[in-house]
Design an enzyme around this catalytic site. Structure first.
Site, PDB file in Angstrom:
ATOM      1  N   TYR A  25       0.990  -1.099  -0.168  1.00 33.61           N
ATOM      2  CA  TYR A  25       0.112  -0.105   0.019  1.00 33.61           C
ATOM      3  C   TYR A  25       0.788   0.650   0.218  1.00 33.61           C
ATOM      4  CZ  TYR A  25      -4.180  -3.215   1.583  1.00 33.61           C
ATOM      5  OH  TYR A  25      -4.431  -4.224   1.182  1.00 33.61           O
ATOM      6  N   PRO A  82     -15.625  -4.298   2.243  1.00 33.44           N
ATOM      7  CA  PRO A  82     -17.282  -4.221   2.268  1.00 33.44           C
ATOM      8  C   PRO A  82     -18.246  -3.896   2.483  1.00 33.44           C
ATOM      9  CG  PRO A  82     -16.543  -2.982   4.556  1.00 33.44           C
ATOM     10  CD  PRO A  82     -15.234  -3.574   3.664  1.00 33.44           C
ATOM     11  N   PHE A 121     -19.081   1.510  -3.627  1.00 34.31           N
ATOM     12  CA  PHE A 121     -20.051   1.794  -4.516  1.00 34.31           C
ATOM     13  C   PHE A 121     -21.600   2.067  -2.952  1.00 34.31           C
ATOM     14  CE2 PHE A 121     -22.750   1.349  -7.447  1.00 34.31           C
ATOM     15  CZ  PHE A 121     -22.045   1.542  -8.762  1.00 34.31           C
TER      16      PHE A 121
END
Length: 326
Positions: free
Chosen positions: A55, A202, A207
């Site tokens: 990351y 999750p 979205f």
């Protein structure tokens, strides 16, 4: 916050995914707010913080390390190794013993800690026997550098092979109302073996919050612009699912994202989602979802509003799917 068990490891019922503070989702130039978000999470009782060496790359571990300095005893610290990037941004995996040892030492240095609480194999290397990778991981546990081991995006067979070498504490894989393919085989395997489940994304990479109304809302460098479910061809079809969830959420007086998280929490006491955010406002909303109780009738309506058959688009493009769950 209530706690749950991942194998023998006790963690908060919901964790915090830190990836988006340093990579993937648009601009990452406000470390001050990101650190404040981590501190707020700890204040609210969130103990599980999730990061990985890729990351940033690497910058997210350094950020998390800065944030937890002085508060290490409040944190169940999870990080990962194993993803490598090839030409053209193709995702690959590496799991040889030397690389396992190297990655762990580098992560410890970046995080500024003397041990990692939960160390995941981020992706399974198809060219290295799992027995070699997990033999090296078990040596890290014996050396005190790592407390518990996990695996990410692995098949049921790979989970069993890893678990035969050293107990797997947690599986981290994508699981949400619009990604449910692990329910048929992988979740039962984890439950048979006593392995906790840590769903990433999750909220469907944001979205399912209902905050996105068009792919144009996404920054130019946002990872989601490369994902099929966010493409122009699929966006509106998936948005219709979110609008159906919004109706149910409004009835309950919560947000669509909170409803989606509450549904995931209802899947079992061994499920600990790690929604990611870099802002305290969204963190507070996510944490509030841990206090929402759903009735069986509400769960049925939620699942009817978001049937798997209605989800448009694959999880990943080919360049990212090659090292996803096999």
């Amino acid at each position: 916050m209530a706690t749950r068990k991942l194998g023998e490891l006790t963690v908060s019922a919901q964790g915090l995914g830190c990836m988006g503070m340093s990579s993937a989702y648009g601009v990452h130039d406000d470390d001050t707010e990101s650190i404040a978000t981590i501190h707020r999470a700890l204040d609210l009782g969130v103990t599980l913080l999730d990061t990985a060496n890729v990351y940033g790359p690497e910058t997210n571990e350094r950020l998390v390390g800065r944030a937890i300095a002085g508060r290490r005893d409040e944190v169940v610290l999870a990080t990962k190794f194993g993803i490598v990037w090839g030409e053209g941004g193709v995702m690959g995996a590496r799991g040889d013993a030397a690389f396992v040892q190297q990655c762990c030492d580098e992560s410890l240095a970046r995080l500024g800690v003397d041990h990692i609480d939960l160390y995941y194999q981020h992706r399974v290397d198809p060219n290295v026997p799992l027995e070699e990778t997990w033999g090296a991981l078990s040596e890290l546990v014996a050396a005190g550098k790592v407390r518990y081991l996990g695996i990410s995006e692995a098949s049921a067979d790979d989970i069993r092979r890893a678990h035969a070498v050293h107990p797997v504490t947690a599986l981290q894989s994508e699981w949400s109302l619009w990604t449910r393919d692990l329910e048929s085989e992988i979740v039962p395997t984890c439950r048979e073996l006593g392995i906790g489940i840590v769903p990433f994304s999750p909220l469907g990479r944001g979205f399912l919050t209902g905050a996105l109304t068009s792919a144009a809302d996404l920054p130019a460098d946002d990872l989601r612009r490369r994902l099929p479910r966010f493409s122009d061809a699929n966006f509106d079809r998936n948005l219709a699912i979110v609008e159906a969830l919004r109706t149910l959420a409004d009835e309950k007086g919560v947000t669509p994202g909170q409803l989606a998280l509450a549904w995931l929490h209802s899947r079992g006491d061994d499920v600990v989602p790690i929604p990611g955010t870099k802002r305290r406002t969204y963190l507070d909303q996510n944490v509030a979802a841990t206090h929402i109780t759903l009735t069986p009738a509400e769960i049925t309506r939620i699942e009817a509003a978001a049937p798997t058959s209605a989800i448009a688009g694959a999880r990943y493009p080919d360049t990212l799917a090659r090292a996803a769950r096999r």
